[in-house]
Design a protein around this motif. Sequence first.
Motif, mmCIF file in Angstrom:
data_model
loop_
_atom_site.group_PDB
_atom_site.id
_atom_site.type_symbol
_atom_site.label_atom_id
_atom_site.label_comp_id
_atom_site.label_asym_id
_atom_site.label_seq_id
_atom_site.Cartn_x
_atom_site.Cartn_y
_atom_site.Cartn_z
ATOM 1 N N PHE A 207 24.642 -38.319 -8.839
ATOM 2 C CA PHE A 207 23.983 -37.846 -10.066
ATOM 3 C C PHE A 207 24.743 -36.705 -10.727
ATOM 4 O O PHE A 207 24.161 -35.796 -11.279
ATOM 5 N N ARG A 208 26.069 -36.791 -10.629
ATOM 6 C CA ARG A 208 26.864 -35.771 -11.299
ATOM 7 C C ARG A 208 26.575 -35.757 -12.792
ATOM 8 O O ARG A 208 26.084 -36.733 -13.343
ATOM 9 N N GLU A 209 26.957 -34.664 -13.432
ATOM 10 C CA GLU A 209 26.593 -34.460 -14.839
ATOM 11 C C GLU A 209 27.061 -35.633 -15.712
ATOM 12 O O GLU A 209 27.922 -36.408 -15.328
ATOM 13 N N GLY A 210 26.448 -35.728 -16.860
ATOM 14 C CA GLY A 210 26.791 -36.820 -17.762
ATOM 15 C C GLY A 210 25.992 -38.068 -17.452
ATOM 16 O O GLY A 210 25.216 -38.079 -16.519
ATOM 17 N N GLU A 211 26.188 -39.082 -18.280
ATOM 18 C CA GLU A 211 25.380 -40.292 -18.059
ATOM 19 C C GLU A 211 25.897 -41.039 -16.839
ATOM 20 O O GLU A 211 27.016 -40.842 -16.400
ATOM 21 N N VAL A 239 18.965 -34.483 -8.887
ATOM 22 C CA VAL A 239 18.592 -35.073 -10.176
ATOM 23 C C VAL A 239 18.504 -33.952 -11.215
ATOM 24 O O VAL A 239 17.741 -33.001 -11.041
ATOM 25 N N GLU A 240 19.307 -34.061 -12.255
ATOM 26 C CA GLU A 240 19.406 -32.955 -13.219
ATOM 27 C C GLU A 240 18.940 -33.308 -14.616
ATOM 28 O O GLU A 240 18.796 -32.426 -15.458
ATOM 29 N N THR A 241 18.748 -34.584 -14.898
ATOM 30 C CA THR A 241 18.382 -34.949 -16.278
ATOM 31 C C THR A 241 17.184 -35.899 -16.317
ATOM 32 O O THR A 241 16.900 -36.600 -15.353
ATOM 33 N N ARG A 242 16.544 -35.901 -17.467
ATOM 34 C CA ARG A 242 15.419 -36.814 -17.692
ATOM 35 C C ARG A 242 15.874 -38.269 -17.584
ATOM 36 O O ARG A 242 15.185 -39.106 -16.991
ATOM 37 N N ALA A 243 17.058 -38.551 -18.124
ATOM 38 C CA ALA A 243 17.565 -39.933 -18.094
ATOM 39 C C ALA A 243 17.703 -40.419 -16.646
ATOM 40 O O ALA A 243 17.315 -41.542 -16.316
ATOM 41 N N GLN A 244 18.238 -39.551 -15.792
ATOM 42 C CA GLN A 244 18.383 -39.935 -14.373
ATOM 43 C C GLN A 244 17.013 -40.181 -13.757
ATOM 44 O O GLN A 244 16.800 -41.159 -13.043
ATOM 45 N N SER A 245 16.083 -39.280 -14.051
ATOM 46 C CA SER A 245 14.749 -39.391 -13.492
ATOM 47 C C SER A 245 14.089 -40.696 -13.941
ATOM 48 O O SER A 245 13.449 -41.403 -13.147
ATOM 49 N N GLU A 246 14.253 -41.039 -15.223
ATOM 50 C CA GLU A 246 13.627 -42.258 -15.729
ATOM 51 C C GLU A 246 14.275 -43.502 -15.153
ATOM 52 O O GLU A 246 13.591 -44.477 -14.819
ATOM 53 N N PHE A 260 16.287 -30.729 -12.389
ATOM 54 C CA PHE A 260 15.459 -31.220 -13.494
ATOM 55 C C PHE A 260 13.985 -30.904 -13.243
ATOM 56 O O PHE A 260 13.239 -30.597 -14.169
ATOM 57 N N PHE A 261 13.571 -30.986 -11.991
ATOM 58 C CA PHE A 261 12.176 -30.717 -11.646
ATOM 59 C C PHE A 261 11.987 -29.253 -11.237
ATOM 60 O O PHE A 261 11.117 -28.572 -11.761
ATOM 61 N N ALA A 262 12.788 -28.790 -10.310
ATOM 62 C CA ALA A 262 12.665 -27.404 -9.852
ATOM 63 C C ALA A 262 13.862 -27.022 -8.988
ATOM 64 O O ALA A 262 14.391 -27.849 -8.249
#
Length: 278
Positions: A207-211, A239-246, A260-262
């Motif tokens: 889950f490195r940065e970026g898409e 997990v750092e982004t909403r896109a990853q989470s979704e 992304f969460f905490a």
Amino acid sequence: VKGNPLITSCGLFTNEMQQKIQWETYVNQHMEAALNNKEFSVYYQPKISLETECIVGAEALVRWIVADGEVISPIRFIPIFEMNGFIERVDFFVYEEVCRFLKERLDRKQKVVPISVNVSGSHLTNPYFVQNVISLVKRYEIPTHLIELELTESVCIENSKVAIDMVKQFRENGFLVSIDDFGSGFSSLNLLKDMETDIIKLDRQFFREGEMHKEEQIIITSIVNMAKKLNMKVISEGVETRAQSEFLKGIMCDMAQGYFFAKPMPLDSFEAELLQNT
Ligand code: C2E
Ligand code: MG
Ligand code: MG
Ligand code: MG
């Protein structure tokens, strides 16, 4: 020779080495007093259910808070403690803090979630390790299913016979066990064949940065599907982004842990989160 890049970089290198040795010396000389003076502190990073977005657990992560309040990351001292053996004491300090925290909440009839702790490779050479953990948890009267042991993939592979046996013993006693940093090394898949754990923690390098690339998505989806068939849960780390989470929610990954969460936080902040978000 001014401007010669080779000499400049050599100079830098020596300086870096010198700083490294100085830091190691400092750590060796101060760790004992630091433990006695309660300079080590346990931070908690929430684990989130992707389905409900509630906190369903947390990982205990050690910090060294030095005199001026500076918070030192475990990546700067855990490797040194693993070489000098001090890790065994620091880990048990962390395990005991976790037990104390759970015990207090259980006594106050407050909501609790399972807490995971990290198991250093050094423990695998101690034949009493499992028994020592069991004794500690018994002493605090904590139900074993509230404690999860995280063993890294690399530690399991290095010492697979001992690790397989240790995992078995912990699970027979009702503890949860997870493989940490899964997918960061080699032979990950072989490990799944030989070692039964409750949870796979997908390494944060996915889950490195970026898409996310298509290839990464395919690999993660396959691991999640495979884990389900093996009766294991999957948590994604970092997990750092909403896109990853979704994306993870869409492929039915069970849980996530990441900025992304905490971020990892002190105990009182974590308890405040628990009050709001379970
Ligand atoms: P780990 O067990 O894989 O722990 C997860 C690490 O990822 C933590 O780093 C956490 O802060 C970090 N992390 C979580 N979410 C994100 C994110 O979204 N982005 C990024 N960039 N990082 C994220 P931390 O706390 O610095 O710990 C590093 C490692 O040190 C741990 O990796 C673990 O191997 C070791 N460690 C930490 N505490 C202990 C301990 O009490 N005992 C032992 N034996 N090892 C520990
Ligand atoms: Mg961990
Ligand atoms: Mg990890
Ligand atoms: Mg790690």
